[in-house]
Enzyme design. Sequence first.
Site, mmCIF file in Angstrom:
data_model
loop_
_atom_site.group_PDB
_atom_site.id
_atom_site.type_symbol
_atom_site.label_atom_id
_atom_site.label_comp_id
_atom_site.label_asym_id
_atom_site.label_seq_id
_atom_site.Cartn_x
_atom_site.Cartn_y
_atom_site.Cartn_z
ATOM 1 N N PRO A 53 16.959 42.751 6.421
ATOM 2 C CA PRO A 53 17.363 41.466 5.844
ATOM 3 C C PRO A 53 16.165 40.599 5.469
ATOM 4 C CG PRO A 53 17.619 41.404 8.218
ATOM 5 C CD PRO A 53 17.140 42.790 7.882
ATOM 6 N N GLY A 54 16.288 39.899 4.369
ATOM 7 C CA GLY A 54 15.245 38.950 3.969
ATOM 8 C C GLY A 54 15.871 37.583 3.806
ATOM 9 N N CYS B 241 7.419 23.295 -20.445
ATOM 10 C CA CYS B 241 7.851 23.183 -21.831
ATOM 11 C C CYS B 241 8.820 24.275 -22.241
ATOM 12 C CB CYS B 241 6.629 23.212 -22.735
ATOM 13 S SG CYS B 241 5.436 22.004 -22.197
ATOM 14 N N GLU B 242 9.936 24.365 -21.548
ATOM 15 C CA GLU B 242 10.998 25.297 -21.905
ATOM 16 C C GLU B 242 12.311 24.673 -21.476
ATOM 17 O OE1 GLU B 242 10.953 29.364 -20.806
ATOM 18 O OE2 GLU B 242 8.780 29.441 -20.628
ATOM 19 N N TYR C 267 12.664 34.119 -1.729
ATOM 20 C CA TYR C 267 12.447 34.332 -3.162
ATOM 21 C C TYR C 267 12.123 33.011 -3.867
ATOM 22 C CZ TYR C 267 14.645 38.620 -1.610
ATOM 23 O OH TYR C 267 14.935 39.761 -0.908
#
Length: 421
Positions: free
Chosen positions: A276-277, A346-347, A375
Amino acid sequence: MDHFQYQNGELHAEDVPLSRIADQVGSPVYVYSAATLARHFGLFRQALDWTDHLVCFAVKSNSNLAVLKLMGDLGAGMDVVSGGEYLRAKAAGVPGDRIVFSGVGKTEDEMTLAIRGGIRQFNVESEPEMRVLSRVAHGLGVTVPIAIRVNPDVDAKTHEKIATGKSENKFGIPIARAREVYAEAATLPGLQVVGVDVHIGSQLTDLEPFRAAYLKVAELTRALREDGHTITRLDLGGGLGIPYRRDNNAPPLPLEYGQVIRETVGDLGCEIEIEPGRNIVGNAGVLLSKVIYVKNGEDRDFLIVDAAMNDLLRPAMYGAHHDIVPVVEPAVAAPVQPYDVVGPVCESGDTFQKGAQLPKMAADDLIAFRSAGAYGAVMASEYNSRPLVPEVLVSGDHFAVIRARPTFEEMLARDSIPEWL
Ligand code: LLP
């Protein structure tokens, strides 16, 4: 349950007010709770206390050395997928015989590194890899324990980018061909078959795909034993999901997951490994950020914050949801209003949440992205030349910076301009 709660009108990590961390370390910054990590690890142990087991923390979910040391000291093993992760586990003091090496593309160098440093087992993902590992181990004059990762062709019912157990995915050996591959493994020098490995995906919120996969693993284990192999270990992977929304139905608990393991493979007498993470570290971390501007658009208000997609990629990459909460506790029944919470990159993809319901916010207010411990920092980058986001670990009423924010000088110093330019 986690240890990020309001106390005295302010969000705390354990007993540390998040505003104190922002004052001393700046923002954005990841903040982890040691007590939450320990608690979650303990739940998995408890879930498997009916059998010999090793809970191998998935290093990919959070590879900070302090986090690994904390887990290792509690007795965790480590699941690594690269030479770098292997070295991190070792640097955190985890002995090689508690490190499992997974991953679809191990190189000869990585194999050599892990064999020299000590390894519990390699999880082999393909026949070519198995032959190379045999050659490398034999060349070093040793025999290494292996499990072969099988692909059970089970739908994990999760986001397509993190499902790994269907036949169309690149992972493992088709379970239908497993007996053949084990037969070859038994003939190869330098390899000792000890187990079967499976991992069907991440953020699973239903136990049935696990049950289906583990039943297939049980059937295969029996067949392999009939074929004369000694199977003493089952590595059942990671993947148990977490609640990303506080107001939603929570996924099954580690205890219920442990019960599925017991019901499906419990009678085989194998030592059980799990990897498990997210379930250990996901809700043990928040990303703390500050509002730079409140911008009133034509039909909506934008909260422009100092964290961006380079710091927390999950919303941009998977459309993932992270609850956003103000650090100052809103008054009971305080009115809320919708904000599009966005970063400065800038997206348009640099959007954390559209229409987040928050109390009236102003520049310099602090917010926290919840469930960001897994993550999060590991997937961060310096896109837009934003220095890599720092990390802090809290325990009780104290905290430490466990990865400092690089200075601009340090960031620039990694590049070099050739003299012929
Ligand atoms: N074992 C193996 C072989 C894996 O590939 C993974 C995750 C795990 C264990 C740990 O799974 P967990 O318990 O954390 O679900 N970046 C994505 C998640 C990628 C997961 C990859 N493999 C995300 O942010 O959702």
